[in-house]
Design a protein around this motif. Structure first.
Motif, PDB file in Angstrom:
ATOM      1  N   PHE A  17       0.833  -1.194   0.000  1.00 40.54           N
ATOM      2  CA  PHE A  17       0.000   0.000   0.000  1.00 40.54           C
ATOM      3  C   PHE A  17       0.870   1.248   0.000  1.00 40.54           C
ATOM      4  O   PHE A  17       1.950   1.265   0.597  1.00 40.54           O
ATOM      5  CB  PHE A  17      -0.904   0.036   1.240  1.00 40.54           C
ATOM      6  N   THR A  18       0.386   2.297  -0.636  1.00 42.07           N
ATOM      7  CA  THR A  18       1.081   3.582  -0.598  1.00 42.07           C
ATOM      8  C   THR A  18       0.513   4.472   0.495  1.00 42.07           C
ATOM      9  O   THR A  18       1.168   5.420   0.919  1.00 42.07           O
ATOM     10  CB  THR A  18       0.979   4.301  -1.957  1.00 42.07           C
ATOM     11  N   GLU A  19      -0.693   4.165   0.968  1.00 41.25           N
ATOM     12  CA  GLU A  19      -1.332   4.948   2.014  1.00 41.25           C
ATOM     13  C   GLU A  19      -0.744   4.584   3.374  1.00 41.25           C
ATOM     14  O   GLU A  19      -0.320   3.443   3.592  1.00 41.25           O
ATOM     15  CB  GLU A  19      -2.848   4.684   2.057  1.00 41.25           C
ATOM     16  N   SER A  20      -0.741   5.529   4.279  1.00 40.69           N
ATOM     17  CA  SER A  20      -0.333   5.205   5.640  1.00 40.69           C
ATOM     18  C   SER A  20      -1.536   4.618   6.368  1.00 40.69           C
ATOM     19  O   SER A  20      -2.674   5.049   6.176  1.00 40.69           O
ATOM     20  CB  SER A  20       0.184   6.450   6.362  1.00 40.69           C
ATOM     21  N   GLU A  21      -1.313   3.599   7.152  1.00 40.16           N
ATOM     22  CA  GLU A  21      -2.352   2.914   7.911  1.00 40.16           C
ATOM     23  C   GLU A  21      -3.545   2.490   7.055  1.00 40.16           C
ATOM     24  O   GLU A  21      -4.700   2.839   7.336  1.00 40.16           O
ATOM     25  CB  GLU A  21      -2.806   3.776   9.082  1.00 40.16           C
ATOM     26  N   PRO A  22      -3.308   1.705   5.997  1.00 35.94           N
ATOM     27  CA  PRO A  22      -4.418   1.265   5.149  1.00 35.94           C
ATOM     28  C   PRO A  22      -5.347   0.324   5.905  1.00 35.94           C
ATOM     29  O   PRO A  22      -4.939  -0.384   6.827  1.00 35.94           O
ATOM     30  CB  PRO A  22      -3.712   0.541   4.006  1.00 35.94           C
ATOM     31  N   ASP A  23      -6.596   0.346   5.504  1.00 36.23           N
ATOM     32  CA  ASP A  23      -7.611  -0.495   6.119  1.00 36.23           C
ATOM     33  C   ASP A  23      -8.473  -1.089   5.014  1.00 36.23           C
ATOM     34  O   ASP A  23      -8.097  -1.081   3.842  1.00 36.23           O
ATOM     35  CB  ASP A  23      -8.431   0.335   7.106  1.00 36.23           C
ATOM     36  N   LEU A  24      -9.662  -1.543   5.354  1.00 33.88           N
ATOM     37  CA  LEU A  24     -10.533  -2.204   4.378  1.00 33.88           C
ATOM     38  C   LEU A  24     -10.835  -1.344   3.145  1.00 33.88           C
ATOM     39  O   LEU A  24     -10.805  -1.865   2.026  1.00 33.88           O
ATOM     40  CB  LEU A  24     -11.819  -2.672   5.052  1.00 33.88           C
ATOM     41  N   PRO A  25     -11.086  -0.042   3.261  1.00 38.42           N
ATOM     42  CA  PRO A  25     -11.340   0.740   2.043  1.00 38.42           C
ATOM     43  C   PRO A  25     -10.148   0.752   1.074  1.00 38.42           C
ATOM     44  O   PRO A  25     -10.352   0.705  -0.143  1.00 38.42           O
ATOM     45  CB  PRO A  25     -11.642   2.142   2.573  1.00 38.42           C
ATOM     46  N   GLU A  26      -8.945   0.770   1.592  1.00 39.94           N
ATOM     47  CA  GLU A  26      -7.776   0.740   0.711  1.00 39.94           C
ATOM     48  C   GLU A  26      -7.635  -0.634   0.044  1.00 39.94           C
ATOM     49  O   GLU A  26      -7.269  -0.727  -1.129  1.00 39.94           O
ATOM     50  CB  GLU A  26      -6.509   1.108   1.495  1.00 39.94           C
ATOM     51  N   GLY A 140      -1.749  -5.081   6.612  1.00 40.39           N
ATOM     52  CA  GLY A 140      -1.686  -3.673   6.986  1.00 40.39           C
ATOM     53  C   GLY A 140      -0.594  -2.914   6.259  1.00 40.39           C
ATOM     54  O   GLY A 140      -0.540  -1.690   6.319  1.00 40.39           O
ATOM     55  N   GLU A 141       0.244  -3.626   5.542  1.00 36.70           N
ATOM     56  CA  GLU A 141       1.281  -2.996   4.723  1.00 36.70           C
ATOM     57  C   GLU A 141       1.256  -3.529   3.295  1.00 36.70           C
ATOM     58  O   GLU A 141       1.422  -2.791   2.342  1.00 36.70           O
ATOM     59  CB  GLU A 141       2.655  -3.245   5.346  1.00 36.70           C
ATOM     60  N   HIS A 142       1.026  -4.828   3.177  1.00 35.48           N
ATOM     61  CA  HIS A 142       0.968  -5.503   1.877  1.00 35.48           C
ATOM     62  C   HIS A 142      -0.430  -6.066   1.655  1.00 35.48           C
ATOM     63  O   HIS A 142      -1.183  -6.250   2.608  1.00 35.48           O
ATOM     64  CB  HIS A 142       1.978  -6.659   1.836  1.00 35.48           C
ATOM     65  N   PHE A 143      -0.717  -6.378   0.398  1.00 41.63           N
ATOM     66  CA  PHE A 143      -1.988  -7.008   0.070  1.00 41.63           C
ATOM     67  C   PHE A 143      -1.751  -8.115  -0.949  1.00 41.63           C
ATOM     68  O   PHE A 143      -0.753  -8.103  -1.672  1.00 41.63           O
ATOM     69  CB  PHE A 143      -3.009  -6.000  -0.472  1.00 41.63           C
ATOM     70  N   ALA A 144      -2.690  -9.074  -0.982  1.00 42.67           N
ATOM     71  CA  ALA A 144      -2.687 -10.147  -1.973  1.00 42.67           C
ATOM     72  C   ALA A 144      -4.134 -10.397  -2.369  1.00 42.67           C
ATOM     73  O   ALA A 144      -5.009 -10.483  -1.495  1.00 42.67           O
ATOM     74  CB  ALA A 144      -2.051 -11.408  -1.404  1.00 42.67           C
TER      75      ALA A 144
END
Length: 152
Positions: A17-26, A140-144
């Motif tokens: 993620f490029t956003e700080s503190e990403p959550d479900l919307p990101e 919280g930092e990466h996604f798959a």
């Protein structure tokens, strides 16, 4: 994640993620971007005329949590088993299980996993007008993301 991909059937994405503190919307925004890739794929355009991916809000509403201990098996299932014809395999079960175990392990035990399936009743909150099945995870930092799409 690339090992879990199958041309024109199973689409995957992974990253940071490029956003700080990403959550479900990101995470939903990343799912929306993957849906846009499917919609732009020449193989699916004729089945999806006028389709635009749901909004981030609609995607969030369609997601159900997946227990951590179920994530690897569910990811392998999305990658390997055809939604319409379960006897057909997109990938050999062993290869899908090995790759899914690695993805889940790399993201770690604190990962949140989501799907568009209601595990309790087996219903699917479709993200497209076709048959689709999604598993999305984030630490919280990466996604798959893995999305299988099929027509009837």
């Amino acid at each position: 994640m690339a090992e879990l991909s199958t041309p024109m059937r199973v689409y995957v994405a992974a990253g940071r993620f490029t956003e700080s503190e990403p959550d479900l919307p990101e995470l939903a925004a990343q799912i929306r971007a993957l849906l846009a890739v499917v919609a732009a794929d020449e193989a699916w355009r004729r089945f999806l005329p006028g389709y635009a991916p749901p909004s981030v809000r609609e995607i969030c509403a369609a997601l159900e949590p997946v227990e951590m201990h179920e994530a690897a098996a569910f990811l392998a299932w999305v990658a390997a088993v055809d939604l319409v014809w379960p006897s057909h395999r997109h990938l050999p079960a062993e290869a899908a299980e090995r790759a899914a175990d690695r993805v889940v392990s790399l993201l770690g035990p604190e990962t949140s996993w989501w799907t568009n399936h209601d595990a309790g009743c087996g219903a699917v909150n479709g993200l497209t007008p076709l048959f689709d099945s999604l598993l999305a995870g984030t630490d919280g930092e990466h996604f798959a993301l893995a999305l299988q799409i099929a027509d009837d």
